[in-house]
Design a protein around this motif. Sequence first.
Motif: not given
Length: 490
Positions: A168-172, A179-185, A199-206, A260-266
């Motif tokens: 579905s990301l390919l339909e944007l 963009l927050v990505i869950v996964g690191a493979s 040009g997006s800000r990108v955060t990867v959750l590992v 115990n860390i603050p919530a992340l906005e995406a």
Amino acid sequence: MPQHFDAIVIGTGQGGAPLAVRLGKSGRETAVVERGAFGGTCVNVGCTPTKSYVASARAAHVARHAADLGVQISGTIAVDLAAVKARKDKIIGGSRDGVEKWLRGADNVTVFQGHARFTGPHSLAISTPDDTPLTELSADEIFINTGMRAVVPPLPGLERIRFYTNSSLLELTELPAHLVIVGASYIALEFAQIFRRFGSRVTVLVRGERILSREDADFAESVHTVLAREGVEFMFGVQPSRVEPHPHHENDVCIGFEQNIPALEASHLLFATGREPNTDDLGLDAAGIQTDRHGIIPVDGQLRTNVPGVWAIGDVNGRGAFTHTSYDDFQIVAANLLDGGVRSGVRSGMHSGARSDEDSGMHSGSRSADTRIMAYAVFVDPPLARVGMSEAQVRESGRDALIATMPMTRVGRARERGETDGFMKALVDAQTQQILGAAIHGIEGDEAIHTFIDMMTAGAPYPVLQYAMHIHPTISELVPTLLDGLKPLK
């Protein structure tokens, strides 16, 4: 009464489509069943579309750094995601239509569109979305090629938000702000670099302490260094525990964590946490076809299931889950079944399966997936490519081995291009001189790795490659030099 065929292929991915054509050419009356888009994952939501995005992202990256090579480009470099998507759609549309046209025009091949479910070991019922009467088919030989789909973890609040998978990301058509990505493979990192370069800000959750947990730590660190330098953000040792809509920004998401860390906005949330086989809705129980606890269909070296006359090829058999392994699965089945190898489950009176040389494209006789040497690439830029055993696997084996590494800064082609990130590594057996494995993180590493793949497939000792004369200036020319530096693995 079911309509009887000599063979049925379920799915038109990179293994199923060519197999159906080969079966038809052998004289078998063949049915091929497709419930979705022709061409499977690779053509529609995998390799073809994502690599078209990789190309667009690289073009933007090169343009931004053109001044490093003395080329002046004025103005801001911006990416029109709608245009990128349109280009992608045109590419995959041509490929998808080509596969369908190929199958519909193939000798002795009949195409059915709908969802196939087993009703017995060699019988199927085909249903369609418009509730037309079921089509019943039977065959002596059945080949399952139904692929995999993305896994989305069952997080609390998921039903209340908008989220994305690799499809579905390919339909944007508009760039994500964050963009927050869950996964690191592999999939996660490719998308991370693509959208950061767009040009997006990108955060990867590992979840763990490093990316690419299945690779050697030095290669994982090398890839991480490149992505972090480009501005991809990483959060290590975190596990999402809940998601919820943003209280003030429509369609945005808040991600909570077990820690115990603050919530992340995406603005956009992508799950790249793995894939699962499309086997849960095939009626495999009715056929007596076994699966493991993950839904994978176990097969032997010739890709036969526990039910005689039924094969599983491609991602569903757990033998690789890559386009190239799926195509190799097709070649293995064709070699064994059609080119002089074992023929099982074929009714009397069938054609002999004789073929012309132009039909073949492979060696006749027995082939096995058990002897296949695994190779693959992660298409970040520069790519990470690997064949055979990793250093960690060689160490675990306890064998007497040699190792060599070389930074890409020593490679003339890399210096000339101004792209010297990464390094090469090779491991060989000290006693037999056989190459055990190799990996390259560096410019054109996905091509240069084939020098190792070919030598390992041929069973040639490493001096054959070490003393080969390669063309200058290329990446591959430094492979013999790399092997000059072999030393004991300690």
